[in-house]
Design a protein around this motif. Structure first.
Motif, mmCIF file in Angstrom:
data_model
loop_
_atom_site.group_PDB
_atom_site.id
_atom_site.type_symbol
_atom_site.label_atom_id
_atom_site.label_comp_id
_atom_site.label_asym_id
_atom_site.label_seq_id
_atom_site.Cartn_x
_atom_site.Cartn_y
_atom_site.Cartn_z
ATOM 1 N N PRO A 1 -20.699 -4.539 84.112
ATOM 2 C CA PRO A 1 -20.952 -3.102 83.979
ATOM 3 C C PRO A 1 -20.334 -2.309 85.123
ATOM 4 O O PRO A 1 -20.401 -2.703 86.287
ATOM 5 N N LEU B 1 -21.305 -5.460 74.207
ATOM 6 C CA LEU B 1 -20.875 -4.609 75.307
ATOM 7 C C LEU B 1 -20.869 -3.170 74.837
ATOM 8 O O LEU B 1 -20.351 -2.861 73.753
ATOM 9 N N VAL C 1 -17.266 -0.355 81.082
ATOM 10 C CA VAL C 1 -18.415 -1.008 80.463
ATOM 11 C C VAL C 1 -19.695 -0.393 81.027
ATOM 12 O O VAL C 1 -19.916 -0.405 82.242
ATOM 13 N N LEU D 1 -19.322 0.299 75.468
ATOM 14 C CA LEU D 1 -18.149 0.874 76.126
ATOM 15 C C LEU D 1 -18.243 2.392 76.134
ATOM 16 O O LEU D 1 -18.628 3.013 75.142
ATOM 17 N N LEU E 1 -12.815 -2.285 80.939
ATOM 18 C CA LEU E 1 -12.771 -3.421 80.029
ATOM 19 C C LEU E 1 -11.390 -4.076 80.095
ATOM 20 O O LEU E 1 -10.376 -3.415 79.852
ATOM 21 N N TYR F 1 -15.259 -11.580 78.197
ATOM 22 C CA TYR F 1 -16.134 -10.438 78.444
ATOM 23 C C TYR F 1 -17.524 -10.830 78.914
ATOM 24 O O TYR F 1 -18.296 -9.975 79.345
ATOM 25 N N ALA G 1 -15.641 -7.916 82.973
ATOM 26 C CA ALA G 1 -16.287 -6.924 82.112
ATOM 27 C C ALA G 1 -17.698 -6.632 82.598
ATOM 28 O O ALA G 1 -18.554 -6.207 81.814
ATOM 29 N N TRP H 1 -22.809 -1.311 79.779
ATOM 30 C CA TRP H 1 -23.839 -2.358 79.710
ATOM 31 C C TRP H 1 -23.262 -3.533 78.935
ATOM 32 O O TRP H 1 -22.394 -3.372 78.071
ATOM 33 N N ARG H 2 -23.726 -4.737 79.283
ATOM 34 C CA ARG H 2 -23.417 -5.906 78.457
ATOM 35 C C ARG H 2 -24.644 -6.809 78.420
ATOM 36 O O ARG H 2 -25.447 -6.827 79.360
#
Length: 561
Positions: A452, A521, A529, A523, A456, A516, A450, A531-532
């Protein structure tokens, strides 16, 4: 259409003009139309296609069709769910095969998907479906949308663009001319794309890598006469070199025979070629016969101002591996939400630039994957000589070696799960960037991530309900045991910018946090993705500004290069 102008700004004028009503153009029209974007789709042919140019929607494409509400309709129209798509090689259908690759049926694959808990399977299984069946289904869906107008028998003859829109000249089959002015134009008009040529965009790669003679025919009794169960491909390695491909109704078939560059196909009798290649006394109803030439090409640019390319106008591949149409479906999915965001005012100036930055590397990567699959076929085919058919010690040993090579190298065409699911938009200006070790996005083996830019990985909330299913049509903030204060900050920042944002809160799921790699996250609508991170290191303003194209990330490469 009539001869009058269709002007931008009128209530019924198109916001997006799509040229080419193949599967990619139709998918783009449906995806935009479902989002409320007014589209005009023009196609110079008088009806949907009738040739079996492709026969597989891979798991990623089926995920995309699932998001459009079409997955089950496609399954109902396609290959029988309980039929195995096995792959054979042999001298003909009248003789025992040299080797068989056995693969699970769609029904069996769906059962495996439903119980997968580690993210290694897609939300949807693959689906075999002939292109002419898919095009007919997508055409019906597009016509049913009030925001989409589909005009067959209408050809783009030229266009120009300025700061406000694209001026396109359209000619109908009876010679009537129309001028259409739209905000954007998307060329989905195939390998000979007038849109691409008008823009002066060149292809890079290898053209004319082979020459084949295709015979598309109907023969409902073929399986019975061959004494075979349903199969996907039968590779002929004998007096004839080619491949027989079963179509989705198991009554129509496509035979591709290798021919020389100077072969005069007008001298060939297609029905006799079928009988000779398959070794069966058949009476095929020939639906089409002709030579065709595969390529390994990718356009140098996918965008020029208000004009963009998708599908075969942007990339052409050898069919091995099934990457051509499926890459095009990914183009449409990527482009639809970005055009929507820009047209509805929440997408910034960098967002459409990111289409080339994201999809061009995928186009090049998938071109390499198609070539990798094709060289696999070439590798095992080189081991064939007539001795393999002899019942002698030498013949049996040669046959064993050929079967072993087929078992190894033919898998390249059918088992590139990582190519289908593992691509990552590493150069995207609208995704954040992470340092440190990450899975190889070019590996044929899928490793869920996951990070970026990645799709996903699928995970089940409960039986039959996936995280994918709960994501919205705009941006979605996936929150795993995250304080409400943090999600409220994202919602406030989104409201200030007019960005559609849903919050998907899933608490008490440590397995998702592990899969993840973060508790928050962001989406995108295409389920990649953006950003996380964690609630302690986030600036919602910065995150949203980057992922909507209002500004580029600090380390972003030049997206126009």
């Amino acid at each position: 259409m009539t001869g009058q102008d269709t002007r931008t700004g009128a209530a019924d004028s198109p916001e997006v003009l799509i040229v080419g009503a193949g599967p990619v153009g139709l998918t783009l029209a449906i995806s935009l139309g479902q989002r409320g974007i007014r589209c005009l789709l023009v196609e110079r042919s008088r009806s949907v296609g009738t040739l079996p140019k492709m026969d597989l929607c891979n798991p990623r494409s089926m995920e995309i069709f699932g998001r459009l509400g079409l997955a089950e309709k496609i399954r109902a129209a396609g290959w029988p769910l309980d039929a195995r798509p096995d792959v054979y090689t042999g001298p003909s259908l009248a003789e025992p095969p040299y080797a068989v690759l056995s693969y699970p049926s769609i029904a069996e694959t769906r059962e495996r998907v439903a119980t997968c808990a580690d993210g290694t399977e897609a939300r949807e299984s693959y689906q075999r479906i002939s292109q002419y069946t898919l095009e007919a289904l997508l055409g019906q869906e597009a016509r049913a949308l009030p925001t989409v107008r589909v005009c067959f028998g209408h050809e783009l003859t030229g266009f120009s663009q300025d700061a406000d829109g694209v001026h396109a000249e359209i000619r109908s089959a009876n010679g009537e001319k129309s001028t259409v002015i739209a905000r954007y134009l998307v060329g989905c008009d195939g390998g000979g794309s007038l849109v691409r040529k008008t823009l002066g965009i060149e292809y890079s790669g290898r053209a004319r890598v082979a020459r084949n003679y295709q015979i598309f025919f109907r023969c409902p009794e073929l399986l019975d006469k061959a004494g075979l169960e349903p199969f996907r491909h039968y590779y002929l390695a004998g007096a004839r070199q080619g491949v027989l491909i079963a179509q989705d109704d198991l009554k129509r078939w496509s035979l591709h025979v290798h021919i020389t560059a100077d072969a005069d196909v007008s001298r060939l009798d297609p029905a006799e070629e079928v009988r000779a290649a398959l070794g069966l006394d058949l009476d095929p109803e020939v639906l089409h016969a002709g030579a065709w030439t595969p390529h390994l090409l990718v356009a140098d640019q996918y965008r020029d101002g208000r004009v963009l390319l998708a599908g075969d106008s942007a990339h052409q591949y050898i069919p091995t591996g099934g990457f051509g149409l499926n890459t095009g479906i990914g183009d449409a999915d990527n482009l639809a939400w970005k055009l929507t965001a820009v047209l509805r005012g929440w997408g910034g100036p960098t967002l459409l630039d990111s289409y080339h930055a994201e999809r061009h590397p995928v186009g090049v990567r998938n071109c390499r994957a198609a070539e990798y699959a094709a060289t696999g076929v070439e590798t095992w085919r080189r081991l064939y000589d007539p001795v393999v058919g002899h019942d002698t010690p030498v013949g049996r040993e040669r046959r064993r070696l050929l079967a072993a090579a087929f078992n190894t190298y033919q898998r390249r065409s059918h088992e590139q799960h990582g190519t289908e699911l593992g691509y990552r938009y590493a150069l995207s200006p609208v995704c954040s960037h992470e340092t440190g070790p990450l899975p190889d996005p070019d590996s044929p083996v899928y490793q869920p991530s996951a990070a970026p830019g990645s799709r996903l990985p699928n995970a089940w909330i409960k039986p039959g309900a996936s995280v994918h299913d709960q994501a919205g049509t705009g941006l979605t903030l996936l929150a795993l045991d995250t304080p409400t204060l943090t999600t409220d900050r994202f919602l406030g920042a989104a409201r200030q910018r007019g960005v559609p944002l849903d919050v998907l809160r899933l608490d008490g799921r440590g397995d998702l946090r592990q899969l993840y790699g973060a508790s928050l996250l962001l989406l995108r609508p295409d389920l990649h993705v953006a950003w996380r991170g964690e609630d302690t290191d986030v600036s919602p303003d910065d995150v949203l500004d980057v992922c909507t194209g209002r500004r580029t990330r600090p380390d972003s490469p030049d997206t126009k290069a």
